[in-house]
Write a protein that holds these residues in place. Structure first.
Motif, PDB file in Angstrom:
ATOM      1  N   PRO A 320       0.792  -1.240   0.000  1.00 46.13           N
ATOM      2  CA  PRO A 320       0.000   0.000   0.000  1.00 46.13           C
ATOM      3  C   PRO A 320       0.822   1.288   0.000  1.00 46.13           C
ATOM      4  CG  PRO A 320      -0.584  -1.439   1.859  1.00 46.13           C
ATOM      5  CD  PRO A 320       0.591  -2.043   1.208  1.00 46.13           C
ATOM      6  N   LEU A 321       2.036   1.261   0.520  1.00 48.38           N
ATOM      7  CA  LEU A 321       2.806   2.512   0.646  1.00 48.38           C
ATOM      8  C   LEU A 321       4.189   2.374   0.050  1.00 48.38           C
ATOM      9  CD1 LEU A 321       2.176   3.590   4.347  1.00 48.38           C
ATOM     10  CD2 LEU A 321       1.410   4.817   2.326  1.00 48.38           C
ATOM     11  N   GLN A 322       4.703   3.479  -0.425  1.00 54.47           N
ATOM     12  CA  GLN A 322       6.097   3.555  -0.847  1.00 54.47           C
ATOM     13  C   GLN A 322       6.910   4.002   0.375  1.00 54.47           C
ATOM     14  OE1 GLN A 322       6.689   4.759  -5.013  1.00 54.47           O
ATOM     15  NE2 GLN A 322       7.830   6.491  -4.206  1.00 54.47           N
ATOM     16  N   ARG A 351      24.423  11.780  -6.095  1.00 50.72           N
ATOM     17  CA  ARG A 351      23.163  11.216  -6.613  1.00 50.72           C
ATOM     18  C   ARG A 351      22.021  12.200  -6.473  1.00 50.72           C
ATOM     19  NH1 ARG A 351      25.463   6.775  -3.756  1.00 50.72           N
ATOM     20  NH2 ARG A 351      25.706   4.921  -5.048  1.00 50.72           N
ATOM     21  N   ILE A 352      21.108  12.161  -7.413  1.00 53.71           N
ATOM     22  CA  ILE A 352      19.808  12.815  -7.217  1.00 53.71           C
ATOM     23  C   ILE A 352      18.743  11.747  -7.468  1.00 53.71           C
ATOM     24  CG2 ILE A 352      20.496  15.194  -7.704  1.00 53.71           C
ATOM     25  CD1 ILE A 352      19.473  14.870 -10.542  1.00 53.71           C
ATOM     26  N   GLY A 353      17.617  11.868  -6.749  1.00 54.03           N
ATOM     27  CA  GLY A 353      16.634  10.790  -6.748  1.00 54.03           C
ATOM     28  C   GLY A 353      17.042   9.765  -5.706  1.00 54.03           C
ATOM     29  N   ASN A 354      16.144   8.820  -5.415  1.00 48.35           N
ATOM     30  CA  ASN A 354      16.480   7.850  -4.374  1.00 48.35           C
ATOM     31  C   ASN A 354      15.752   6.535  -4.631  1.00 48.35           C
ATOM     32  OD1 ASN A 354      16.846   6.439  -1.875  1.00 48.35           O
ATOM     33  ND2 ASN A 354      17.389   8.417  -0.958  1.00 48.35           N
ATOM     34  N   GLU A 355      16.556   5.518  -4.973  1.00 48.83           N
ATOM     35  CA  GLU A 355      15.952   4.239  -5.337  1.00 48.83           C
ATOM     36  C   GLU A 355      15.496   3.420  -4.146  1.00 48.83           C
ATOM     37  OE1 GLU A 355      18.456   2.334  -8.220  1.00 48.83           O
ATOM     38  OE2 GLU A 355      17.690   3.659  -9.787  1.00 48.83           O
ATOM     39  N   ALA A 356      15.817   3.911  -2.939  1.00 51.69           N
ATOM     40  CA  ALA A 356      15.284   3.221  -1.760  1.00 51.69           C
ATOM     41  C   ALA A 356      13.760   3.259  -1.785  1.00 51.69           C
ATOM     42  CB  ALA A 356      15.817   3.858  -0.487  1.00 51.69           C
ATOM     43  N   ALA A 357      13.216   4.181  -2.576  1.00 52.45           N
ATOM     44  CA  ALA A 357      11.759   4.291  -2.696  1.00 52.45           C
ATOM     45  C   ALA A 357      11.137   2.973  -3.135  1.00 52.45           C
ATOM     46  CB  ALA A 357      11.407   5.392  -3.702  1.00 52.45           C
ATOM     47  N   ASP A 358      11.889   2.180  -3.913  1.00 45.85           N
ATOM     48  CA  ASP A 358      11.331   0.932  -4.434  1.00 45.85           C
ATOM     49  C   ASP A 358      11.581  -0.266  -3.526  1.00 45.85           C
ATOM     50  OD1 ASP A 358      10.460   2.301  -6.674  1.00 45.85           O
ATOM     51  OD2 ASP A 358      12.400   2.063  -7.682  1.00 45.85           O
ATOM     52  N   GLN A 359      12.237  -0.040  -2.405  1.00 43.84           N
ATOM     53  CA  GLN A 359      12.511  -1.154  -1.503  1.00 43.84           C
ATOM     54  C   GLN A 359      11.250  -1.556  -0.740  1.00 43.84           C
ATOM     55  OE1 GLN A 359      15.716  -0.174   1.156  1.00 43.84           O
ATOM     56  NE2 GLN A 359      17.274  -0.363  -0.440  1.00 43.84           N
ATOM     57  N   LEU A 360      11.304  -2.784  -0.224  1.00 40.05           N
ATOM     58  CA  LEU A 360      10.250  -3.211   0.701  1.00 40.05           C
ATOM     59  C   LEU A 360      10.790  -2.989   2.108  1.00 40.05           C
ATOM     60  CD1 LEU A 360       7.486  -4.625   1.191  1.00 40.05           C
ATOM     61  CD2 LEU A 360       8.767  -6.778   1.338  1.00 40.05           C
ATOM     62  N   GLN A 361      10.147  -2.113   2.843  1.00 38.62           N
ATOM     63  CA  GLN A 361      10.547  -1.842   4.232  1.00 38.62           C
ATOM     64  C   GLN A 361       9.276  -1.913   5.063  1.00 38.62           C
ATOM     65  OE1 GLN A 361      12.810   1.809   4.462  1.00 38.62           O
ATOM     66  NE2 GLN A 361      13.977   1.308   2.619  1.00 38.62           N
ATOM     67  N   LEU A 362       9.098  -3.063   5.688  1.00 37.97           N
ATOM     68  CA  LEU A 362       7.815  -3.320   6.345  1.00 37.97           C
ATOM     69  C   LEU A 362       7.589  -2.456   7.589  1.00 37.97           C
ATOM     70  CD1 LEU A 362       7.901  -7.175   5.872  1.00 37.97           C
ATOM     71  CD2 LEU A 362       6.178  -5.634   4.912  1.00 37.97           C
ATOM     72  N   GLY A 407      14.601  -3.520   5.315  1.00 35.28           N
ATOM     73  CA  GLY A 407      14.801  -3.045   6.683  1.00 35.28           C
ATOM     74  C   GLY A 407      14.980  -1.543   6.819  1.00 35.28           C
ATOM     75  N   VAL A 408      15.034  -1.119   8.070  1.00 30.58           N
ATOM     76  CA  VAL A 408      15.039   0.308   8.415  1.00 30.58           C
ATOM     77  C   VAL A 408      16.238   1.063   7.838  1.00 30.58           C
ATOM     78  CG1 VAL A 408      16.155  -0.201  10.637  1.00 30.58           C
ATOM     79  CG2 VAL A 408      14.920   1.954  10.348  1.00 30.58           C
ATOM     80  N   TRP A 409      17.376   0.399   7.719  1.00 30.52           N
ATOM     81  CA  TRP A 409      18.585   1.110   7.278  1.00 30.52           C
ATOM     82  C   TRP A 409      18.759   1.071   5.765  1.00 30.52           C
ATOM     83  CZ3 TRP A 409      19.019   3.901  11.182  1.00 30.52           C
ATOM     84  CH2 TRP A 409      19.056   3.412  12.482  1.00 30.52           C
ATOM     85  N   GLU A 410      17.747   0.561   5.079  1.00 25.04           N
ATOM     86  CA  GLU A 410      17.747   0.593   3.614  1.00 25.04           C
ATOM     87  C   GLU A 410      18.985  -0.054   3.024  1.00 25.04           C
ATOM     88  OE1 GLU A 410      17.038   4.716   2.675  1.00 25.04           O
ATOM     89  OE2 GLU A 410      14.970   4.569   3.342  1.00 25.04           O
ATOM     90  N   VAL A 411      19.382  -1.200   3.596  1.00 25.70           N
ATOM     91  CA  VAL A 411      20.586  -1.874   3.108  1.00 25.70           C
ATOM     92  C   VAL A 411      20.362  -2.347   1.685  1.00 25.70           C
ATOM     93  CG1 VAL A 411      21.344  -2.590   5.385  1.00 25.70           C
ATOM     94  CG2 VAL A 411      19.838  -4.092   4.074  1.00 25.70           C
TER      95      VAL A 411
END
Lengths: 608, 139
Positions: A320-322, A351-362, A407-411
């Motif tokens: 449901p959320l990014q 970098r500009i933009g942030n691909e962590a946006a596409d991660q799954l971080q529950l 996870g929280v640290w966007e590894v």
């Protein structure tokens, strides 16, 4: 300190040697050397106009400083405001520059995006030099400059800006310079403003500048007067509040994680990210901090932004959320490297933009629902539509919490079954149950309760490492992680629970270095990224709170007081602190200031 | 390239902001630049206008009855009212820093402006700005 007239800055100022000004749309970083070396216009995520902090040659800057000779500087905020004063002291005299950006207070009126620099003579006679070298679109855009009798218009493909002043300006490369002498009682004003293409610069009268200055001061003081915080460390708490407000994008209420991109987590390293976005994770902490201090309007605006996020469909996504959004709620945060910029002190890539946006971080669902819960409890009861959307999110968690994520640290080293992600899934369901029960709202309570208990038991069984006698980072490791410091803060575990106290001891001995806390041990837990990192300031403030809640007040107070000494001269924090106490990472960082407010509030109450 | 450099200098002046590179090149070839040493006079109050002056580089003071009213610098222009009205100039123009100006002689001013309407528009904008600055209430 000697200055130069050329079109490059002599070097890189330490990150902490900057103050910040802003107009609730964007900010500028002002160095103690009088150089604005980061400014994006008209919004936080717009391309840069000045980015010398990322490349002293190609980035662009806007400096006002003594023209020559030996001088030193001091920098301070006008009390209780975000009006920054940079003072220059030399044997010849003293001058100061007041930097501020007027806040447009009439809703619906076009925001003018003015950055005003007002130079005042204080003592003696000071020869000053202004050098303005804009480099639009991160230095990628060519521009043309047009000289008029009251200033210069810079015309780039993406934006037009004008520098307006009564003083004569001289061409200098593709920028300009202005040498002038200032004596006690005299002032000189320079207004940098976004303008239409056909604009003709105008001279600002002294009265107009004074009025803009006074209304900006009045705005910030009026805003801060709403604070209800009366506890210890009030100045630091209020500076954090003022900084958070500066990081707020007024049109939507969103708060950026930091207003910069790619300030490195280690000098020369590649952990350089764009933080000019809004993380769902920060929401719970923001709303908690804002409500605690009495800023209900800002909390309400941010809550509106958040609830819009979970009410809108995400095309092509199953969750449901990014993880993060742009400040307008947009999804597209495509990451891009800017190879023409060398990076802060050679820390590439930028970098500009942030691909962590596409991660799954529950974990973000827990943070989101906790913030809704807090707002429902302390500010305004949740409405029907928002509750229906929230139920949909909780049902989704009930089906999806038990999977690996980033996870929280966007590894970027692969998904794991992180303890923190489960902890926050537990928070999501637990807070939803509390709201349903307290408000008598419709919900599948028995299903939610069994999910909540299942998560709880799983964490106690698999997140707990019996040999280490501690909760660990994820289920397949014995590595510790500072994120579990939130366990007692979110009321998952009693602060005096045996398992918790031994976890706290383990973290103290492994992750704490002279009061400062690492988020995890990179060597023991490779995270898919190269390079070292410093201690994470937010973890240190969580540690303070965990100690305070465990009743270890003396320790908590000392750690907190030590942490305060790592703020810069204005009370600002970057994301991390390096081995020699230097600020690292994007600056200033909202999360750290949120955690400072929360830790100060908690510790002050515990101390009585 | 001297002509190119001159064109690029002219291209920086707000009054020529809408001209193409080719038009700027033509302009540089068509109009002469004059230099004035520091401390000297460009125009004296009461004399008949000797042209429309556009400052390419340097600084000049505007004096009315020996009182300095403004400083003009790169991108400013002066002498236009006298040329357009064929009346004596209203102010002294004194050189504060070595000055280089593009000069349009009085007899060519009309044909020049008519031939370059975008320059006329920019000039008109600047006049409007001057009026508003002098009297902010005026529209």
């Amino acid at each position: 300190m000697n200055m130069q007239n050329g079109t490059a800055l002599p070097g890189y100022l330490p990150i902490a040697e900057h103050g910040i000004i802003g107009d609730l749309h964007t900010v500028a970083l002002v160095g103690t050397d009088g150089s604005i070396d980061w400014y994006c216009c008209p919004a936080f995520d717009s391309p840069s106009v000045f980015a010398a902090i990322l490349d002293r040659v190609r980035g662009g800057f806007y400096r006002i400083a003594p023209a020559a000779g030996d001088w030193t500087t001091k920098q301070l905020y006008l009390p209780d405001t975000n009006v920054l004063i940079t003072r220059y002291l030399s044997p010849a005299g003293v001058a100061e520059v007041q930097d501020f950006m007027p806040v447009e207070r009439v809703r619906g009126r076009v925001h003018r995006h003015r950055l005003i620099r007002r130079v005042l003579g204080i003592r003696g006679q000071m020869n000053m030099l202004l050098n303005l070298q804009p480099r639009f679109d991160y230095g990628r855009d060519e521009h043309r400059e047009f000289f008029y009798e009251n200033g210069v218009v810079f015309r780039a493909p993406s934006i037009c800006m004008a520098l307006e002043t009564a003083l004569p300006l001289q061409p200098d490369g593709s920028g300009l310079r202005c040498g002038f002498t200032i004596e006690p009682g005299q002032s000189a004003t320079f207004v940098l403003e976004q303008v239409p293409e056909t604009y003709v610069p105008r001279r600002y009268s002294e009265e107009e500048t004074k009025e803009a200055f006074e209304s900006t001061v009045e705005y910030w003081r009026g805003w801060l007067a709403q604070s209800r915080y009366q506890g210890r460390w009030r100045e630091m708490v209020h500076r954090s509040a003022l900084t958070l407000k500066l990081l707020t994008y007024a049109p939507t209420g969103a708060i950026v994680a930091a207003p910069t991109t790619s300030l490195p987590e280690a000098i020369g390293g590649g952990r350089n990210w764009d933080y000019r976005y809004t993380w769902i994770r920060d929401a719970a902490f923001s709303i908690y901090a804002l409500l605690r201090l009495g800023f209900t309007e800002e909390a309400a605006a941010f809550m509106d932004w958040l609830t819009q996020r979970f009410s809108e469909p995400r095309p092509g996504a199953s969750d449901p959320l990014q993880v993060l959004y742009d400040i307008r709620g947009g999804f597209d945060l495509k990451e891009q490297i800017l190879p023409h910029l060398e990076g802060y002190r050679g820390s590439a890539p930028v970098r500009i933009g942030n691909e962590a946006a596409d991660q799954l971080q529950l974990d973000i669902y827990g943070e989101l629902i906790d913030s809704v819960y807090l707002f429902d409890k302390y500010a305004s009861p949740i409405g029907h539509d928002a509750w229906s959307d929230l139920c949909r999110v909780v049902d989704w968690i009930a089906d999806h919490w038990d999977q690996a994520d980033e996870g929280v640290w966007e590894v970027r080293g692969g998904r794991q079954r992180f303890t923190y992600s489960r902890l926050m899934s537990w928070v999501a369901v637990e807070r939803a149950i509390r709201m349903a029960t307290r408000r008598g709202l419709p919900a599948e309570l028995s299903r939610w309760q069994s999910t909540r208990d299942e998560i709880y038991h799983q964490i106690m069984r698999k997140g707990w490492h019996s040999e280490r006698q501690a909760f660990v980072q994820h289920y397949e490791t014995e590595v510790l992680d500072a994120s579990v410091l939130l366990m007692p803060l979110v009321k998952f575990i009693a602060p005096g629970d045996r398992r918790w106290l031994s976890t706290l001891d383990a973290i103290t001995s492994e992750l704490v270095s002279d009061s400062l806390v690492y988020r995890y041990n990179i060597e023991a837990s490779p995270d898919g990224l190269e390079g070292d990192e410093g201690t994470f300031s937010i973890c240190t403030f969580w540690y303070v709170e965990a100690l305070a809640r465990a009743g270890r007040l003396d320790e908590a107070r000392l750690v907190f007081e030590k942490m305060l000494t790592y703020a810069n001269h204005l009370g600002l924090y970057a994301e991390e602190i390096g081995l020699t106490g230097e600020a690292l990472g994007n600056f200033p960082q909202a999360f750290t200031h949120l955690a400072l407010i929360s830790a100060a509030y908690c510790l002050d109450r515990k101390l009585g | 390239m001297v002509a190119g450099d001159a064109a690029s200098r002219l291209g920086r002046l707000g009054i020529f902001a809408d001209l193409t590179d080719a038009e700027l090149g033509d302009l540089a070839a068509e109009l002469g630049e004059q230099s004035f040493p520091e401390g000297g006079w460009v125009l004296r109050q009461g004399e008949l206008g000797s042209g429309l002056f556009i400052i390419v580089e340097g600084e000049a003071g505007v004096l009315v009855n020996d009182e300095e009213r403004a400083i003009l610098t790169t991108g400013s222009f002066f002498g236009e009212a006298s040329v357009l009205l064929a009346e004596p100039v209203m102010a002294d123009i004194v050189v504060r820093r070595p000055l280089r100006c593009l000069v349009i002689p009085p007899e060519r001013a009309e044909s020049f402006l008519v031939a370059h309407p975008r320059v006329m528009f920019r000039m008109f904008q600047t006049e409007a700005r001057r009026l508003r600055t002098a009297d902010p209430e005026r529209d």
